[in-house]
Enzyme design. Structure first.
Site, PDB file in Angstrom:
ATOM      1  N   GLU A 189      -4.990   0.179   2.105  1.00 41.89           N
ATOM      2  CA  GLU A 189      -3.638  -0.185   1.690  1.00 41.89           C
ATOM      3  C   GLU A 189      -2.680   0.493   2.637  1.00 41.89           C
ATOM      4  O   GLU A 189      -2.702   1.715   2.781  1.00 41.89           O
ATOM      5  CB  GLU A 189      -3.345   0.300   0.260  1.00 41.89           C
ATOM      6  CG  GLU A 189      -4.025  -0.526  -0.813  1.00 41.89           C
ATOM      7  CD  GLU A 189      -3.743   0.013  -2.219  1.00 41.89           C
ATOM      8  OE1 GLU A 189      -4.409  -0.476  -3.152  1.00 41.89           O
ATOM      9  OE2 GLU A 189      -2.899   0.911  -2.375  1.00 41.89           O
ATOM     10  N   ASP A 235       7.244   5.453  -6.958  1.00 41.01           N
ATOM     11  CA  ASP A 235       6.426   6.430  -6.261  1.00 41.01           C
ATOM     12  C   ASP A 235       6.864   7.854  -6.539  1.00 41.01           C
ATOM     13  O   ASP A 235       8.044   8.141  -6.704  1.00 41.01           O
ATOM     14  CB  ASP A 235       6.461   6.168  -4.755  1.00 41.01           C
ATOM     15  CG  ASP A 235       5.601   4.975  -4.394  1.00 41.01           C
ATOM     16  OD1 ASP A 235       4.403   4.991  -4.741  1.00 41.01           O
ATOM     17  OD2 ASP A 235       6.119   4.019  -3.807  1.00 41.01           O
ATOM     18  N   TYR A 261      -5.298  -4.312  -9.531  1.00 43.43           N
ATOM     19  CA  TYR A 261      -5.088  -2.887  -9.299  1.00 43.43           C
ATOM     20  C   TYR A 261      -4.661  -2.294 -10.629  1.00 43.43           C
ATOM     21  O   TYR A 261      -3.554  -2.515 -11.084  1.00 43.43           O
ATOM     22  CB  TYR A 261      -4.020  -2.732  -8.222  1.00 43.43           C
ATOM     23  CG  TYR A 261      -3.708  -1.312  -7.784  1.00 43.43           C
ATOM     24  CD1 TYR A 261      -4.210  -0.198  -8.446  1.00 43.43           C
ATOM     25  CD2 TYR A 261      -2.902  -1.100  -6.681  1.00 43.43           C
ATOM     26  CE1 TYR A 261      -3.910   1.084  -8.025  1.00 43.43           C
ATOM     27  CE2 TYR A 261      -2.589   0.183  -6.253  1.00 43.43           C
ATOM     28  CZ  TYR A 261      -3.091   1.271  -6.933  1.00 43.43           C
ATOM     29  OH  TYR A 261      -2.778   2.531  -6.525  1.00 43.43           O
TER      30      TYR A 261
END
Lengths: 415, 284
Positions: free
Chosen positions: B55, B66, B181
């Site tokens: 990734e 994040d 994911y």
């Protein structure tokens, strides 16, 4: 909100079912937040139809926040502007006095609505972001009023330029978390609040302070702020027996502006002006916070709207003398109203805002916040171009107590 | 042009590791971190160190989902001048030396939107990208990029989270391809470690809805964790720990040192050992 009596070519029908105002708005959030966004949408839909919700909100607005706020004829400012105007010119200037609300700005209107929603949804913790600290104070206030713990994210730069508000929030029992990422201003605080929400999604309600973010926030913040415009319309009808000719409000994210504008959007005779933060001037690269006049459409913080950004799509910080206006985006409904041409978006520089701040203070005995000082700067330009029998309503959305230290600094004074 | 999404490099790689009776190691690095040249060296060294799928983070100024480690990596890359164009060029050069390791670009929508979604899909395919993960594009916004990407032959990999319940899951999976994911905790990248029992239940729950491989990430830092998660998942994603290894290797001015690439390959080597041991651990 589909209201009865909407005109066929209405500007007031947005957002659509997917949260869009034309091409703007939407729900650009991480999957973690989607269930919450959908839950909030359902809760708000139910609240809108619930007379008890409206009654509770109205009661708090009256007895706790002090609504309705007065509509005030700024006679000395009007006379002053007429002195320099051509013969027969110089519109009558009215202030919608939302700076007189409890906590000192329009932000309480939205916070009362959202805390009631949070309670309805059974959430036990409140988070908020804040720039100038006005929304943080309003959030901390309603959290104290309803006994919920509250965490406010505030850019580190802003905690320094708005110390009095940081202390107010702490007194109210809120935890203020300074954010050091980026330039340490409003957008960084919003990123951090979103990170908190992603992490504590089950029990936490995020009170967004402006009419931006993912659907349904732009809609519900607008609806809670529209009390400003509805009151102003009624009050002017009573005082002058007619509609205003022009509305003026400042824009950071745009919540006070959409609150004033929205009830008038379909009144075609009313010209509407939104005033962005021109900072050092629109010609100065990254020296202003005028997303609509100096940015282009992009996606940030859950919605598509006009953004200050570079060629690669990285978000710029923007600059304004006012901590409440230096957000690099703008509520999506304003983006729509710009493109549709219904609202004219202009800007005022730091200097113009400072001058307007001082003029208003001396002529009217009202110390405005630096945010509405930008709107005042436009009124100063606009009124002399309009006829004497015309009327401007400007939203005095916040009071300037929080800004006196910053203003003293800019004026080279020691206090 | 890359191959059709359902038969491309990602599907082939998952099939290959399944034959080895182990999960895939999916490694995240930020493109351009700490600078373009070092980042290219890291990218080139990842397959040899044991990464099965890469990734590649597209840096963004406002990475809302994040944690501090990946935020800092993005800022380092942006400061060093990284752009989306340069990220695509990195992939193109990587493809000259590696034809098989799948590359998934991961990031936020605005830089892609500014590039132009259609042009981005075409250029990404042409460069040899296999899939996309765009954090702030939920299924509600599929028309923006997901549909054009699938039409163009790119996999569109979606995140499922603990808040994605059985009612929501079909919507999330509808246009997902390549793999799912699973974000093992609510939160930002690099936060608390996942609980492997709860992860196993979640993987089973997702697998009841889809044939796609399920990779699990968020909070995996060590060989042991990779092994534990890998007992049930088809892939283990490691991001923040790798990015932190980059950060720890830098000098006082934040510049790369001779240890930067080896710090990454050493950690990836350990994690690769972890995923190789995971099924043996499960059997014991």
């Amino acid at each position: 909100m589909a209201e009865p009596g909407l005109k066929p070519n209405t500007y007031r029908s947005g957002p659509d079912e997917t949260g869009h105002f034309g091409m703007f708005g939407g729900r650009f959030v991480a999957e973690t937040l989607m269930p919450n966004i959908l839950e909030l949408e359902a809760a708000y839909k139910a609240a809108k139809e619930d007379p008890e919700f409206h009654a509770e909100l109205a009661s708090l607005a009256t007895h706790y926040a002090g609504r309705p706020s007065p509509l005030y004829y700024a006679e000395r400012l009007t006379e002053h502007l007429r002195e320099a105007a051509p013969a027969g010119r110089g519109a009558k200037v009215y202030f919608k006095r939302d700076e007189l609300n409890h906590t000192g700005s329009h932000k309480i209107n939205n916070c009362l609505g959202q805390i009631l929603l949070a309670r309805k949804m059974g959430k036990s913790r409140i988070i908020a972001e804040t720039g100038a600290g006005q929304h943080g104070v309003a959030s901390a206030t309603v959290a104290a009023r309803f006994g919920l713990p509250c965490t406010v994210y505030m850019g580190k730069t802003d905690t320094e330029r708005q110390k009095p508000n940081v202390f107010r929030m702490r007194l109210l029992g809120a935890e203020v978390k300074p954010v050091t990422a980026g330039a340490g201003t409003l957008k960084d605080a919003m990123n951090e609040a979103l990170r908190d929400w992603v992490t504590n999604v089950e029990d936490t309600y995020y009170i967004i302070g402006t009419a931006a973010g993912p659907h349904p926030y732009p809609e519900l913040v607008r609806d809670f702020q529209s009390v400003i415009g509805r009151e102003a319309k009624e009050q002017l009808q009573e005082m002058e027996g007619r509609l205003p000719d022009a509305l003026v409000a400042c824009l950071g994210g745009g919540s006070n502006a959409i609150g004033l504008f929205h009830p008038f959007l379909d009144d075609e005779s009313v010209k509407i002006y939104g005033v962005e933060a021109g900072g050092h001037g629109l010609e100065v690269e990254n020296g202003h916070a005028a997303s609509l006049n100096g940015g282009r459409p992009g996606v940030l913080h859950g919605n598509r709207t006009y953004l200050l950004q570079d060629g690669d799509g990285q978000i710029l910080e923007g600059h304004s003398i006012s901590a409440g206006l230096d957000y690099p985006g703008i509520g999506p409904e304003h983006a729509f109203l710009k493109d549709s041409g219904r609202v004219t978006y202009v800007s005022a520089t730091d200097r113009e805002a400072l001058d307007a701040f001082q003029l208003c203070t001396r002529l009217e005995g009202i110390i405005p916040a630096l945010e509405p000082a930008h709107a005042l700067a436009e009124v100063i330009k606009l009124a002399p171009r309009m006829d004497r029998d015309q009327i401007i309503v400007m939203n005095m959305c916040g009071r300037g107590d929080k800004d006196i230290f910053a203003v003293a600094g800019h004026l080279g004074m020691d206090i | 042009m890359s191959a059709d999404a359902s038969s491309g490099r990602i599907a082939r790689r998952f099939a290959a590791v399944r034959n080895e009776l182990r999960p895939a190691l999916v490694t995240f690095v930020t493109a351009g971190d700490p600078d373009l040249a070092t980042s290219e060296k890291i990218l080139a060294a990842l397959p040899g160190a044991g990464a099965d799928i890469i990734e590649l983070g597209m840096p963004f100024s406002d990475p809302m989902a994040d944690g501090p480690a990946i935020q800092a990596a993005g800022l380092r890359a942006l400061k060093a001048g990284q752009t989306l164009r340069k990220t695509l060029a990195m992939v193109r050069r990587f493809r000259e030396i590696d034809a098989d390791t799948p590359i998934v670009l991961m990031g936020y929508y605005n830089p892609i939107y500014q590039y132009g979604s259609e042009k981005f899909v075409a250029d990404a395919c042409d460069a040899g990208v296999d899939g996309l993960i765009v954090v702030d594009l939920p299924p509600e916004e599929d028309e923006e990029l997901c549909i054009p990407a699938l039409k163009g032959g790119l996999n569109f990999i979606r995140l499922a989270t603990p808040t994605t319940d059985d009612r929501r899951l079909p919507k999330v999976l509808q246009n997902t391809s390549g793999f799912v994911y699973y974000v093992s905790i609510n939160g930002i990248t690099g936060s608390a470690a996942p609980d492997s029992t709860r992860v196993a239940e979640a993987v089973d729950r997702i697998k009841a809805h889809t044939e796609l491989p399920v990779a699990v990430g968020f909070g995996v830092r060590t060989r042991e964790q990779a092994g534990a998660i890998g007992r049930t998942a088809d892939g283990v994603v490691v991001g923040s720990a790798i990015v932190q290894a980059v950060a720890a290797s830098l000098d006082e001015d934040g510049k790369a040192t001779q240890n930067t690439v080896s710090a990454v390959t050493a950690l990836v080597g350990e994690l690769a050992e972890g995923v190789r041991l995971s099924r043996q651990m499960a059997a014991e």
